[in-house]
Design a protein around this motif. Structure first.
Motif, PDB file in Angstrom:
ATOM      1  N   ILE A 178      10.856  15.665   4.194  1.00  0.00           N
ATOM      2  CA  ILE A 178      11.681  14.564   4.686  1.00  0.00           C
ATOM      3  C   ILE A 178      13.138  14.892   4.387  1.00  0.00           C
ATOM      4  O   ILE A 178      13.464  15.406   3.315  1.00  0.00           O
ATOM      5  CB  ILE A 178      11.281  13.222   4.038  1.00  0.00           C
ATOM      6  N   HIS A 179      14.019  14.592   5.353  1.00  0.00           N
ATOM      7  CA  HIS A 179      15.469  14.741   5.179  1.00  0.00           C
ATOM      8  C   HIS A 179      16.031  13.354   4.883  1.00  0.00           C
ATOM      9  O   HIS A 179      15.804  12.410   5.646  1.00  0.00           O
ATOM     10  CB  HIS A 179      16.080  15.323   6.457  1.00  0.00           C
ATOM     11  N   ALA A 182      19.731  15.040   0.916  1.00  0.00           N
ATOM     12  CA  ALA A 182      18.616  15.576   0.126  1.00  0.00           C
ATOM     13  C   ALA A 182      17.467  16.038   1.008  1.00  0.00           C
ATOM     14  O   ALA A 182      17.269  15.528   2.105  1.00  0.00           O
ATOM     15  CB  ALA A 182      18.121  14.515  -0.856  1.00  0.00           C
ATOM     16  N   GLN A 183      16.741  16.993   0.469  1.00  0.00           N
ATOM     17  CA  GLN A 183      15.492  17.461   1.061  1.00  0.00           C
ATOM     18  C   GLN A 183      14.376  17.016   0.126  1.00  0.00           C
ATOM     19  O   GLN A 183      14.454  17.226  -1.089  1.00  0.00           O
ATOM     20  CB  GLN A 183      15.493  18.987   1.213  1.00  0.00           C
ATOM     21  N   LEU A 184      13.333  16.391   0.704  1.00  0.00           N
ATOM     22  CA  LEU A 184      12.214  15.895  -0.067  1.00  0.00           C
ATOM     23  C   LEU A 184      10.938  16.597   0.388  1.00  0.00           C
ATOM     24  O   LEU A 184      10.820  16.957   1.568  1.00  0.00           O
ATOM     25  CB  LEU A 184      12.032  14.387   0.151  1.00  0.00           C
ATOM     26  N   ALA A 185       9.998  16.764  -0.530  1.00  0.00           N
ATOM     27  CA  ALA A 185       8.696  17.331  -0.193  1.00  0.00           C
ATOM     28  C   ALA A 185       7.634  16.481  -0.869  1.00  0.00           C
ATOM     29  O   ALA A 185       7.809  16.039  -2.004  1.00  0.00           O
ATOM     30  CB  ALA A 185       8.594  18.775  -0.657  1.00  0.00           C
ATOM     31  N   TYR A 201      21.430  15.645  -7.852  1.00  0.00           N
ATOM     32  CA  TYR A 201      20.542  14.645  -8.450  1.00  0.00           C
ATOM     33  C   TYR A 201      19.095  14.992  -8.125  1.00  0.00           C
ATOM     34  O   TYR A 201      18.812  15.771  -7.226  1.00  0.00           O
ATOM     35  CB  TYR A 201      20.892  13.227  -7.970  1.00  0.00           C
ATOM     36  N   GLN A 202      18.194  14.392  -8.884  1.00  0.00           N
ATOM     37  CA  GLN A 202      16.754  14.506  -8.666  1.00  0.00           C
ATOM     38  C   GLN A 202      16.163  13.104  -8.699  1.00  0.00           C
ATOM     39  O   GLN A 202      16.702  12.211  -9.354  1.00  0.00           O
ATOM     40  CB  GLN A 202      16.095  15.348  -9.779  1.00  0.00           C
ATOM     41  N   SER A 203      15.062  12.923  -8.005  1.00  0.00           N
ATOM     42  CA  SER A 203      14.319  11.664  -8.089  1.00  0.00           C
ATOM     43  C   SER A 203      12.995  11.819  -7.349  1.00  0.00           C
ATOM     44  O   SER A 203      12.739  12.849  -6.718  1.00  0.00           O
ATOM     45  CB  SER A 203      15.116  10.490  -7.507  1.00  0.00           C
ATOM     46  N   ILE A 204      12.214  10.779  -7.431  1.00  0.00           N
ATOM     47  CA  ILE A 204      10.982  10.660  -6.654  1.00  0.00           C
ATOM     48  C   ILE A 204      11.166   9.450  -5.750  1.00  0.00           C
ATOM     49  O   ILE A 204      11.584   8.378  -6.213  1.00  0.00           O
ATOM     50  CB  ILE A 204       9.752  10.463  -7.566  1.00  0.00           C
ATOM     51  N   TYR A 205      10.901   9.628  -4.455  1.00  0.00           N
ATOM     52  CA  TYR A 205      10.939   8.514  -3.502  1.00  0.00           C
ATOM     53  C   TYR A 205       9.506   8.141  -3.157  1.00  0.00           C
ATOM     54  O   TYR A 205       8.690   9.004  -2.825  1.00  0.00           O
ATOM     55  CB  TYR A 205      11.701   8.900  -2.229  1.00  0.00           C
ATOM     56  N   VAL A 206       9.207   6.836  -3.249  1.00  0.00           N
ATOM     57  CA  VAL A 206       7.875   6.335  -2.926  1.00  0.00           C
ATOM     58  C   VAL A 206       8.021   5.323  -1.794  1.00  0.00           C
ATOM     59  O   VAL A 206       8.825   4.392  -1.886  1.00  0.00           O
ATOM     60  CB  VAL A 206       7.205   5.683  -4.155  1.00  0.00           C
ATOM     61  N   PHE A 207       7.252   5.528  -0.732  1.00  0.00           N
ATOM     62  CA  PHE A 207       7.288   4.672   0.457  1.00  0.00           C
ATOM     63  C   PHE A 207       6.078   3.748   0.429  1.00  0.00           C
ATOM     64  O   PHE A 207       4.960   4.184   0.134  1.00  0.00           O
ATOM     65  CB  PHE A 207       7.293   5.533   1.722  1.00  0.00           C
ATOM     66  N   TRP A 208       6.313   2.475   0.758  1.00  0.00           N
ATOM     67  CA  TRP A 208       5.283   1.436   0.680  1.00  0.00           C
ATOM     68  C   TRP A 208       5.132   0.717   2.018  1.00  0.00           C
ATOM     69  O   TRP A 208       6.109   0.437   2.694  1.00  0.00           O
ATOM     70  CB  TRP A 208       5.656   0.393  -0.371  1.00  0.00           C
ATOM     71  N   ASP A 209       3.902   0.385   2.341  1.00  0.00           N
ATOM     72  CA  ASP A 209       3.543  -0.445   3.486  1.00  0.00           C
ATOM     73  C   ASP A 209       3.244  -1.820   2.921  1.00  0.00           C
ATOM     74  O   ASP A 209       2.271  -2.004   2.183  1.00  0.00           O
ATOM     75  CB  ASP A 209       2.311   0.155   4.175  1.00  0.00           C
ATOM     76  N   ARG A 257       0.845  -1.192   0.000  1.00  0.00           N
ATOM     77  CA  ARG A 257       0.000   0.000   0.000  1.00  0.00           C
ATOM     78  C   ARG A 257       0.883   1.246   0.000  1.00  0.00           C
ATOM     79  O   ARG A 257       1.875   1.298   0.721  1.00  0.00           O
ATOM     80  CB  ARG A 257      -0.899   0.000   1.221  1.00  0.00           C
ATOM     81  N   LEU A 258       0.470   2.220  -0.780  1.00  0.00           N
ATOM     82  CA  LEU A 258       1.203   3.472  -0.866  1.00  0.00           C
ATOM     83  C   LEU A 258       1.175   4.175   0.485  1.00  0.00           C
ATOM     84  O   LEU A 258       0.118   4.398   1.066  1.00  0.00           O
ATOM     85  CB  LEU A 258       0.560   4.364  -1.928  1.00  0.00           C
ATOM     86  N   ALA A 259       2.354   4.527   1.001  1.00  0.00           N
ATOM     87  CA  ALA A 259       2.446   5.250   2.274  1.00  0.00           C
ATOM     88  C   ALA A 259       2.847   6.701   2.065  1.00  0.00           C
ATOM     89  O   ALA A 259       2.692   7.517   2.962  1.00  0.00           O
ATOM     90  CB  ALA A 259       3.451   4.556   3.202  1.00  0.00           C
ATOM     91  N   GLY A 260       3.371   7.041   0.882  1.00  0.00           N
ATOM     92  CA  GLY A 260       3.734   8.424   0.588  1.00  0.00           C
ATOM     93  C   GLY A 260       4.657   8.522  -0.601  1.00  0.00           C
ATOM     94  O   GLY A 260       5.375   7.581  -0.920  1.00  0.00           O
ATOM     95  N   ALA A 261       4.611   9.669  -1.261  1.00  0.00           N
ATOM     96  CA  ALA A 261       5.474   9.934  -2.401  1.00  0.00           C
ATOM     97  C   ALA A 261       6.085  11.320  -2.225  1.00  0.00           C
ATOM     98  O   ALA A 261       5.392  12.261  -1.823  1.00  0.00           O
ATOM     99  CB  ALA A 261       4.687   9.851  -3.699  1.00  0.00           C
ATOM    100  N   TYR A 262       7.389  11.430  -2.518  1.00  0.00           N
ATOM    101  CA  TYR A 262       8.149  12.654  -2.242  1.00  0.00           C
ATOM    102  C   TYR A 262       9.095  12.975  -3.390  1.00  0.00           C
ATOM    103  O   TYR A 262       9.776  12.085  -3.906  1.00  0.00           O
ATOM    104  CB  TYR A 262       8.972  12.484  -0.959  1.00  0.00           C
ATOM    105  N   LEU A 263       9.182  14.236  -3.738  1.00  0.00           N
ATOM    106  CA  LEU A 263      10.068  14.734  -4.778  1.00  0.00           C
ATOM    107  C   LEU A 263      11.305  15.338  -4.131  1.00  0.00           C
ATOM    108  O   LEU A 263      11.196  16.079  -3.152  1.00  0.00           O
ATOM    109  CB  LEU A 263       9.336  15.811  -5.589  1.00  0.00           C
ATOM    110  N   VAL A 264      12.476  15.008  -4.672  1.00  0.00           N
ATOM    111  CA  VAL A 264      13.708  15.627  -4.187  1.00  0.00           C
ATOM    112  C   VAL A 264      13.675  17.094  -4.621  1.00  0.00           C
ATOM    113  O   VAL A 264      13.626  17.393  -5.811  1.00  0.00           O
ATOM    114  CB  VAL A 264      14.959  14.921  -4.757  1.00  0.00           C
ATOM    115  N   THR A 265      13.677  18.011  -3.652  1.00  0.00           N
ATOM    116  CA  THR A 265      13.691  19.439  -3.969  1.00  0.00           C
ATOM    117  C   THR A 265      15.116  19.960  -4.075  1.00  0.00           C
ATOM    118  O   THR A 265      15.374  20.916  -4.793  1.00  0.00           O
ATOM    119  CB  THR A 265      12.906  20.253  -2.922  1.00  0.00           C
TER     120      THR A 265
END
Length: 170
Positions: A78-79, A69-72, A156-164, A34-42
């Protein structure tokens, strides 16, 4: 709601929406996650240290790199730092993770599936079991000679996705 690891957009009232990109089969989280959150590297860097082999006069920047990195995204900010670790700025919850699988991308750092190895605190990250690093851009170690111990931080840039992950049934 179970989300098949495909395109979706998630948001929370006080956060910024982040689109979850398609995930290569090689790095998909376990079925039923299950999706727990998605964050973009700012803002983010991968820092490499120069290693000089014994007897050589110059070296090369080789992994592993150290992220900063700092993510939003969906749960605020998120740090992301060495460990690799991720810590919620809002509630202090913290996870560390280890690489489970990777998917190469030409000209950039690979996309990853990481398995969470430890949790600390109660909050937005306390239910994360897996993390994807997706849509990577930049972050590769520079080519060319360097001197021992010299470091370089590569943006660098990326998207971090957290899963349960689903709870196994007996």
């Amino acid at each position: 709601m179970t989300l098949d690891a495909s395109a979706a957009e998630v948001a929370a009232a006080d956060s910024r929406p982040v689109a979850v990109p398609l995930i290569p089969d090689a790095i998909k989280p376990p079925a039923g996650s299950r999706l727990a959150g998605a964050y973009l590297v700012t803002s983010g860097t991968q820092t490499y240290t120069c290693v000089v082999p014994a007897g050589a006069t110059t070296g090369a920047y080789i992994g592993p790199s150290v992220p900063e990195a700092q993510l939003a995204g969906t749960g605020g900010r998120i740090h992301h730092f060495a460990g690799p670790s991720w810590q919620s700025v809002r509630d202090g919850s913290l996870v560390t993770a280890a690489r489970e699988a990777s998917s190469p991308r030409p000209g950039t750092i690979p996309e990853l599936l990481l398995k969470v190895t430890s949790h600390s605190g109660k909050g937005i990250l306390s239910r994360a079991d897996y993390i994807n690093r997706l849509r990577t851009s930049g972050g590769l170690a520079p080519a060319g000679a360097c001197t021992a111990g010299q470091t370089v931080a590569v943006p660098y840039q990326s998207i971090y996705v957290f899963w349960d992950a689903p709870t196994p049934t007996a």
